[in-house]
Design a protein around this motif. Sequence first.
Motif, PDB file in Angstrom:
ATOM      1  N   UNK A 133      38.361  36.311  44.256  1.00 44.00           N
ATOM      2  CA  UNK A 133      38.707  36.717  42.895  1.00 44.00           C
ATOM      3  C   UNK A 133      39.282  35.554  42.089  1.00 44.00           C
ATOM      4  N   UNK A 134      39.849  34.572  42.770  1.00 37.65           N
ATOM      5  CA  UNK A 134      40.410  33.391  42.105  1.00 37.65           C
ATOM      6  C   UNK A 134      39.410  32.247  42.035  1.00 37.65           C
ATOM      7  N   UNK A 135      38.575  32.131  43.042  1.00 35.85           N
ATOM      8  CA  UNK A 135      37.575  31.065  43.120  1.00 35.85           C
ATOM      9  C   UNK A 135      36.311  31.654  43.738  1.00 35.85           C
ATOM     10  N   UNK A 157      47.600  31.174  47.152  1.00 36.07           N
ATOM     11  CA  UNK A 157      46.464  31.795  46.495  1.00 36.07           C
ATOM     12  C   UNK A 157      46.422  33.290  46.743  1.00 36.07           C
ATOM     13  N   UNK A 158      46.678  33.681  47.972  1.00 32.75           N
ATOM     14  CA  UNK A 158      46.717  35.107  48.314  1.00 32.75           C
ATOM     15  C   UNK A 158      47.826  35.815  47.544  1.00 32.75           C
ATOM     16  N   UNK A 159      48.995  35.202  47.480  1.00 33.04           N
ATOM     17  CA  UNK A 159      50.105  35.800  46.738  1.00 33.04           C
ATOM     18  C   UNK A 159      49.757  35.963  45.258  1.00 33.04           C
ATOM     19  N   UNK A 160      49.119  34.954  44.713  1.00 32.90           N
ATOM     20  CA  UNK A 160      48.728  35.026  43.295  1.00 32.90           C
ATOM     21  C   UNK A 160      47.765  36.180  43.044  1.00 32.90           C
ATOM     22  N   UNK A 161      46.771  36.332  43.913  1.00 33.30           N
ATOM     23  CA  UNK A 161      45.798  37.405  43.754  1.00 33.30           C
ATOM     24  C   UNK A 161      46.450  38.774  43.932  1.00 33.30           C
ATOM     25  N   UNK A 162      47.354  38.907  44.879  1.00 31.70           N
ATOM     26  CA  UNK A 162      48.046  40.174  45.086  1.00 31.70           C
ATOM     27  C   UNK A 162      48.847  40.566  43.846  1.00 31.70           C
ATOM     28  N   UNK A 163      49.531  39.597  43.248  1.00 28.44           N
ATOM     29  CA  UNK A 163      50.310  39.897  42.040  1.00 28.44           C
ATOM     30  C   UNK A 163      49.401  40.261  40.870  1.00 28.44           C
ATOM     31  N   UNK A 164      48.212  39.692  40.862  1.00 31.81           N
ATOM     32  CA  UNK A 164      47.260  39.981  39.796  1.00 31.81           C
ATOM     33  C   UNK A 164      46.719  41.403  39.902  1.00 31.81           C
TER      34      UNK A 164
END
Length: 213
Positions: free
Chosen positions: A205-207, A165-172
């Motif tokens: 930011x994701x949830x 989840x952290x990786x996804x948010x960082x890429x976003x």
Amino acid sequence: MKPVYWDKAIRILARRDPVMRRLVRAYPEFHLRRRSDAFTTLARAIVGQQISVKAAEAVWRKFVIAVEPENAGKVFPKLLPAAVAATDDETLRMVGLSRQKAEYVRDLARHFAEGRLKPRSWKKLDDETLITALSSVKGIGRWSAEMFLIFHELRADVFPVADLGLQRALRLFYPEQCDDVTSMRNIAENWRPYRSVATWYLWRSLDPLPVEY
């Protein structure tokens, strides 16, 4: 109650990083908080490994009731190590735990029941030393230990870079800077000594609903 460092942390993060400034403003009502005791928190982290947040919550609810029926209806159920250690494998499998996770939660229970893990001593340990101590338990790897440090110990500067989840948010939010894990760590250097807080806002930011262990 919010961690004592929280207000200072969000001021510093907002000043240093425009992304953090937007996220802090977007979620003004929420903050990191401790939910339960050490054993229950670690057991919950094991249950939630490698499955979605929604699936983990469903399995957890069944698990805590199967182990201790009086937990039914409780918002913050609590588990006793002896009760988990005494629960048979068939019951644990019926509530949705894999054979491996059933073994892990019982091993965790034995560590607490036999005094091999001593929560009262943990405040004296630095982050890496505590992660190493927790990793002596079957099923508690670095990710689970980092979740524990953030959500239970309320450590301010943990950066669980392997968290998807952290990786996804960082890429976003940092698409041009996130080539690999090393680049993610470099981004997080700007957030020291409050990387836990920055991570928490990126999860939001994701949830928008806070995950609590």
